[in-house]
Design an enzyme around this catalytic site. Sequence first.
Site, short mmCIF file in Angstrom:
data_model
loop_
_atom_site.label_atom_id
_atom_site.label_comp_id
_atom_site.label_asym_id
_atom_site.label_seq_id
_atom_site.Cartn_x
_atom_site.Cartn_y
_atom_site.Cartn_z
N ASP A 189 0.82 -1.21 0.00
CA ASP A 189 0.00 0.00 0.00
C ASP A 189 0.86 1.27 0.00
O ASP A 189 1.93 1.29 0.61
CB ASP A 189 -0.90 -0.03 1.25
N ARG A 203 0.16 7.65 -2.64
CA ARG A 203 0.71 8.71 -1.78
C ARG A 203 2.16 8.99 -2.11
O ARG A 203 2.62 10.12 -2.06
CB ARG A 203 0.55 8.33 -0.29
N TRP A 204 2.88 7.96 -2.48
CA TRP A 204 4.29 8.14 -2.87
C TRP A 204 4.35 9.04 -4.11
O TRP A 204 5.17 9.96 -4.17
CB TRP A 204 4.90 6.77 -3.17
N HIS A 251 2.88 3.36 -9.13
CA HIS A 251 2.71 1.90 -9.29
C HIS A 251 3.97 1.28 -9.92
O HIS A 251 4.35 0.16 -9.60
CB HIS A 251 1.48 1.59 -10.15
N LEU A 256 11.18 -20.41 -4.26
CA LEU A 256 10.11 -19.58 -3.70
C LEU A 256 8.79 -19.74 -4.48
O LEU A 256 8.78 -19.68 -5.71
CB LEU A 256 10.54 -18.10 -3.77
C1 FPP Z 1 -1.79 0.18 -3.40
O1 FPP Z 1 -1.35 1.52 -3.44
C2 FPP Z 1 -1.28 -0.56 -4.55
C3 FPP Z 1 -2.06 -1.13 -5.52
C4 FPP Z 1 -3.53 -1.10 -5.53
C5 FPP Z 1 -1.48 -1.80 -6.68
C6 FPP Z 1 -0.26 -2.61 -6.42
C7 FPP Z 1 0.44 -2.75 -7.69
C8 FPP Z 1 1.77 -2.79 -7.84
C9 FPP Z 1 2.75 -2.78 -6.73
C10 FPP Z 1 2.26 -2.86 -9.23
C11 FPP Z 1 3.06 -4.03 -9.51
C12 FPP Z 1 2.34 -5.29 -9.35
C13 FPP Z 1 2.69 -6.41 -10.01
C14 FPP Z 1 2.08 -7.72 -9.61
C15 FPP Z 1 3.67 -6.39 -11.07
P1 FPP Z 1 -2.45 2.66 -3.52
O2 FPP Z 1 -2.58 3.08 -4.94
O3 FPP Z 1 -3.70 2.22 -2.85
O4 FPP Z 1 -1.74 3.79 -2.68
P2 FPP Z 1 -2.49 4.97 -1.90
O5 FPP Z 1 -3.28 4.31 -0.80
O6 FPP Z 1 -1.35 5.78 -1.38
O7 FPP Z 1 -3.33 5.69 -2.90
#
Ligand code: FPP
Length: 241
Positions: free
Chosen positions: A21, A25-26, A38, A132
């Site tokens: 998560d 925000r990043w 992402h 893994l």
């Molecule tokens: C949550 O951050 C993250 C996600 C919903 C997507 C996760 C996806 C990746 C890490 C991309 C790579 C994945 C693969 C399998 C290659 P958020 O967008 O909810 O963050 P926020 O809460 O700060 O808005």
Amino acid sequence: MSNSSCNEISCMPEHVAVIMDGNGRWASAKGVPKFAGHKAGMEALKKTVRKSGELGLKYLTVYAFSTENWKRSEEEIGGIFKILIYYMQREIQEIHARNVKVNILGDYSVIPENAVAAVDKAIELTKNNTGLNFNIALNYGGRDDIRRGVVKLAEQIEKGELKSGDITEELISKSLYTADVPDPDLIIRTSGELRLSNFLLWQSAYSEFYFTDQLWPDFDEESLVKALESFEKRKRNYGGR
Ligand code: FPP
């Protein structure tokens, strides 16, 4: 129940699950588009998979896309799957070389066709690997997982193959996406949020939790080791003494 390997010096979890998560925000903090967040999240994932393999972890499960994430904008959803395809195409050789086996938790048949194809190719290529076990939760929801399991068992009852009184906890576990995966010993969530968000609901009954304020794109090898060190210090008794 899972089998974390403990001796007097250390206790290594067998299965670590991660709620990645904080990508959004990043990105906001850096003043860059969410897509870049992402993408940076994907880089953090690469480090985590690599380190998990090196440490001899048996199972790593990551929450990449939930059943609720469809509520996000079409543009963001498209971006996430684009990154997934990129990852599956560009990183798969390294994953394979590291003896990692890719598996998906969730009904991924509904994600874009080119993403399904990339995922299937990765599963096929790595299916005999023995290192893994890397589970990617894609269109995954804990309640949906349980609902599907209940439907499977109900169908067996309808066919006369099963009696309701014979439904055990083990049988329920075997009807979930994680049928062949031990329960997670440790669940990590980044970005300071303190909730499970419909992730591995049944499977997390006795999991230890590790929360960090770090945003997912900032999570690296050192962060993973810190989480594992925290796990080592916990005393687990599964309701006993
Ligand atoms: C949550 O951050 C993250 C996600 C919903 C997507 C996760 C996806 C990746 C890490 C991309 C790579 C994945 C693969 C399998 C290659 P958020 O967008 O909810 O963050 P926020 O809460 O700060 O808005």
